[in-house]
Design a protein around this motif. Sequence first.
Motif, PDB file in Angstrom:
ATOM      1  N   VAL A 170      41.570 -10.283 -40.886  1.00 27.21           N
ATOM      2  CA  VAL A 170      41.777  -8.847 -40.790  1.00 27.21           C
ATOM      3  C   VAL A 170      43.056  -8.642 -40.010  1.00 27.21           C
ATOM      4  N   VAL A 171      43.968  -7.863 -40.598  1.00 27.64           N
ATOM      5  CA  VAL A 171      45.255  -7.598 -39.948  1.00 27.64           C
ATOM      6  C   VAL A 171      45.480  -6.089 -39.887  1.00 27.64           C
ATOM      7  N   LYS A 204      45.535   0.171 -52.176  1.00 25.80           N
ATOM      8  CA  LYS A 204      44.265   0.028 -51.461  1.00 25.80           C
ATOM      9  C   LYS A 204      43.593  -1.319 -51.760  1.00 25.80           C
ATOM     10  N   ASP A 205      43.800  -1.836 -52.960  1.00 23.09           N
ATOM     11  CA  ASP A 205      43.126  -3.058 -53.403  1.00 23.09           C
ATOM     12  C   ASP A 205      44.082  -3.784 -54.347  1.00 23.09           C
ATOM     13  N   PHE A 206      44.543  -4.978 -53.964  1.00 23.82           N
ATOM     14  CA  PHE A 206      45.487  -5.700 -54.829  1.00 23.82           C
ATOM     15  C   PHE A 206      45.388  -7.203 -54.611  1.00 23.82           C
ATOM     16  N   ILE A 256      42.329  -5.885 -49.318  1.00 28.32           N
ATOM     17  CA  ILE A 256      41.579  -4.635 -49.403  1.00 28.32           C
ATOM     18  C   ILE A 256      41.821  -3.848 -48.119  1.00 28.32           C
ATOM     19  N   ARG A 257      42.285  -2.599 -48.286  1.00 25.39           N
ATOM     20  CA  ARG A 257      42.533  -1.706 -47.154  1.00 25.39           C
ATOM     21  C   ARG A 257      41.276  -0.921 -46.816  1.00 25.39           C
ATOM     22  N   LYS A 258      41.034  -0.793 -45.516  1.00 19.68           N
ATOM     23  CA  LYS A 258      39.957   0.087 -45.050  1.00 19.68           C
ATOM     24  C   LYS A 258      40.370   0.609 -43.680  1.00 19.68           C
ATOM     25  N   LYS A 259      40.447   1.916 -43.584  1.00 17.35           N
ATOM     26  CA  LYS A 259      40.897   2.592 -42.364  1.00 17.35           C
ATOM     27  C   LYS A 259      42.266   2.066 -41.972  1.00 17.35           C
ATOM     28  N   ASN A 260      42.421   1.524 -40.793  1.00 19.36           N
ATOM     29  CA  ASN A 260      43.737   1.070 -40.325  1.00 19.36           C
ATOM     30  C   ASN A 260      43.880  -0.452 -40.391  1.00 19.36           C
TER      31      ASN A 260
END
Length: 166
Positions: free
Chosen positions: A90-91, A101-103, A122-126
């Motif tokens: 997680v970064v 958002k998802d790639f 996968i992006r979630k929040k920050n």
Amino acid sequence: MRKLLITIIVFITVSVIAAMYEHSEKRPFQKVFKDGMLFAKYDTYIDPDFNYCFEYPSFFQKDDIDYYGVGHVQYGYHANDTNIVMECKVVPDSTVSCKKKDFIQKGACKSFSNYCYYSHYIRKKNAVYILSLIYPNNYEEAVSSILYRIKRWKPFGNPKKLEVRR
């Protein structure tokens, strides 16, 4: 006469089995690995801090790396002159230039010649959750079932139904 016939049949059977065993040992290891992956079982890792999860082959071992921080874990297979690594981290959102958002990203590893990587972001929040597989170039077909799971990865499944493995 009957004993001689039985002895000849047993000798032929043993010879055929020995020849088959010898032939199987001469196959390239990536083919042996690929065949083994057909029967591989998967375990599930659930991160205790970020609560993401992913599946990894049960024969992979957790690699303890001192400098990995919170939210970063790695499992690997290191045998038969083969190194395959599956890692999740997680970064901060700001460290990833692509804003989707998802790639998926894939390509050749710059640090290790003859190795490839396949990463699902996968992006979630920050934060950005990244699940990656690093494997030898000639193993793409052998690790195809792992790549499939990474491509379909949903890091926030139902962790209550999953067994925690750390």
